[in-house]
Scaffold this motif. Structure first.
Motif, short mmCIF file in Angstrom:
data_model
loop_
_atom_site.label_atom_id
_atom_site.label_comp_id
_atom_site.label_asym_id
_atom_site.label_seq_id
_atom_site.Cartn_x
_atom_site.Cartn_y
_atom_site.Cartn_z
N PHE A 59 0.75 -1.36 -0.11
CA PHE A 59 0.01 0.04 0.01
C PHE A 59 0.89 1.56 -0.06
N SER A 60 2.14 1.34 -0.13
CA SER A 60 3.14 2.31 -0.27
C SER A 60 2.72 3.22 -1.30
N ASP A 61 2.15 2.78 -2.40
CA ASP A 61 1.63 3.63 -3.65
C ASP A 61 0.28 4.29 -3.55
N TYR A 62 -0.22 4.17 -2.33
CA TYR A 62 -1.64 4.49 -2.12
C TYR A 62 -1.28 5.87 -1.24
N HIS A 63 -2.24 7.02 -1.49
CA HIS A 63 -1.98 8.12 -0.95
C HIS A 63 -3.54 8.54 -0.35
N PHE A 64 -3.49 9.36 0.79
CA PHE A 64 -4.76 9.86 1.52
C PHE A 64 -5.41 10.76 0.47
N GLN A 65 -6.69 10.62 0.26
CA GLN A 65 -7.32 11.71 -0.53
C GLN A 65 -8.29 12.54 0.33
N ASP A 66 -9.16 11.83 1.05
CA ASP A 66 -10.22 12.36 1.83
C ASP A 66 -10.93 11.40 2.58
N LYS A 67 -11.78 12.02 3.47
CA LYS A 67 -12.65 11.10 4.25
C LYS A 67 -14.05 11.31 4.10
N TYR A 68 -14.53 10.05 4.13
CA TYR A 68 -16.04 9.74 3.88
C TYR A 68 -16.68 9.29 5.00
N ASN A 69 -17.43 9.98 5.90
CA ASN A 69 -18.01 9.47 6.98
C ASN A 69 -16.91 9.12 8.08
N ALA A 70 -16.77 7.80 8.42
CA ALA A 70 -15.71 7.10 9.19
C ALA A 70 -14.73 6.40 8.50
N CYS A 71 -14.78 6.38 7.13
CA CYS A 71 -13.92 5.92 6.21
C CYS A 71 -12.85 6.76 5.59
N ASN A 72 -11.84 6.49 5.79
CA ASN A 72 -10.66 7.05 5.16
C ASN A 72 -10.32 6.52 3.94
N VAL A 73 -10.12 7.52 2.87
CA VAL A 73 -10.05 7.17 1.47
C VAL A 73 -8.78 7.41 0.83
N TYR A 74 -8.14 6.06 0.53
CA TYR A 74 -6.77 6.21 -0.12
C TYR A 74 -6.86 5.97 -1.73
N ILE A 75 -6.04 6.72 -2.47
CA ILE A 75 -6.16 6.44 -3.70
C ILE A 75 -4.77 6.12 -4.36
N HIS A 76 -4.79 5.27 -5.60
CA HIS A 76 -3.63 4.83 -5.95
C HIS A 76 -3.03 6.01 -6.65
N ASN A 77 -1.67 5.91 -6.97
CA ASN A 77 -1.12 7.27 -7.47
C ASN A 77 -1.29 7.53 -8.77
N GLN A 78 -1.92 6.89 -9.53
CA GLN A 78 -2.12 6.93 -11.08
C GLN A 78 -3.03 8.21 -11.18
N LYS A 79 -3.92 8.32 -10.64
CA LYS A 79 -4.93 9.35 -10.67
C LYS A 79 -6.18 9.53 -9.65
N PRO A 80 -6.53 10.68 -9.37
CA PRO A 80 -7.42 10.98 -8.17
C PRO A 80 -8.84 10.60 -8.70
N THR A 81 -9.59 10.06 -7.68
CA THR A 81 -10.89 10.00 -8.08
C THR A 81 -11.97 10.68 -7.65
N VAL A 82 -13.36 10.65 -7.95
CA VAL A 82 -14.15 11.60 -7.21
C VAL A 82 -15.03 10.89 -6.30
N LEU A 83 -15.14 11.74 -5.10
CA LEU A 83 -15.68 10.94 -3.87
C LEU A 83 -17.40 10.69 -4.29
N PRO A 84 -17.95 11.30 -5.14
CA PRO A 84 -19.34 10.93 -5.15
C PRO A 84 -19.55 9.70 -6.15
#
Length: 265
Positions: A185-210
């Motif tokens: 999981f070293s290539d994943y980076h914290f993007q945002d928080k959704y309720n009680a979940c911490n969302v991490y995305i891969h370093n390729q491209k960000p995603t949209v929370l909706p």
């Protein structure tokens, strides 16, 4: 006139110019009269750097005018004489046009009333006096300042301790380097928080929370309790990967739940 014990091992007889080992008196060598005078002058000068021209006054030669080349030859003779009796510590430090007594040299004075006069009668030692400090070095203001004397044995054990410490550090570093596992999981980076979940995305491209929220509802992944969600989207947008972990994903006792979406066009 004084005799000297140099580094606790070598006796310098200033009357005869002999250098002899205390642990083996038969192992000796004799300095020339001029070399003995130069060594005495350097000892009396403390640890000051003395120009060769200044030392030339100590050489007596009625046939050849004294010059710095003769002084340099006698200085070399002194160094070779110490080497012949197996004294490995550096006694003199030479420079292009000057020389000094090494600051590592330790001296013990053996008092005597003898001189360089060849007609004088050799007399026994009168007393011995231990030098608690090395010879004082005078600075430009003519104020003496003492130099601390450190035993060569102390430096020897200090070097051994430093080598052992360095070896242990390298051993620990190498064992840690080769035993540690690369993190998935070293290539994943914290993007945002959704309720009680911490969302991490891969370093390729960000995603949209909706969009991610839609996927979480689709797979019925609740975020009412703390979770780590790792979302990866391929470069061609044909494959999505969602990994849901309730704790540290590197903990083998807590496996993660994987969800995949493959888009067919």
């Amino acid at each position: 006139m004084h005799n000297y014990i140099i580094n606790g091992r070598i006796l310098f007889d200033t009357f005869t110019g002999e250098l002899s080992r205390l642990d083996n008196p038969k192992r000796l060598t004799t300095l020339s009269n001029n070399a003995a005078r130069l060594l005495m002058y350097l000892i009396d000068s403390g640890y000051q750097i003395v120009p060769l021209e200044q030392l030339s006054a100590q050489i007596k030669n009625n046939n050849i005018p004294t010059n710095t080349d003769l002084v340099a030859a006698e200085i070399k003779h002194i160094a070779e004489s110490f080497g012949r009796i197996n004294e490995l510590e550096q006694i003199l430090v030479t420079y292009p046009h000057s020389v000094q007594l090494s600051t590592d040299v330790e001296l013990t004075v053996v008092t005597s009333n003898r001189t360089f006069d060849d007609n004088s009668e050799k007399k026994p030692h009168i007393a011995q006096e231990r030098l608690l400090h090395p010879i004082l070095t005078k600075h430009g203001d003519d104020q003496p300042s003492s130099r601390p004397k450190v035993s060569s044995f102390v430096w020897y054990y200090v070097r051994i301790a430093l080598i052992i410490t360095l070896f242990m550090f390298l051993l620990y570093f190498s064992s840690h380097l080769f035993s540690s596992k690369p993190s998935y999981f070293s290539d994943y980076h914290f993007q945002d928080k959704y309720n009680a979940c911490n969302v991490y995305i891969h370093n390729q491209k960000p995603t949209v929370l909706p969009h991610l929220k839609m996927r979480l509802e689709q797979f019925q992944i609740p975020c009412d309790t703390p979770k780590n969600i790792y979302f990866s989207l391929s470069a061609d947008d044909k494959r999505e990967s969602i990994q849901v972990c309730n704790s540290d994903p590197e903990d083998g006792n807590q496996p993660c739940t994987n969800f995949y979406v493959v888009k067919v066009k």
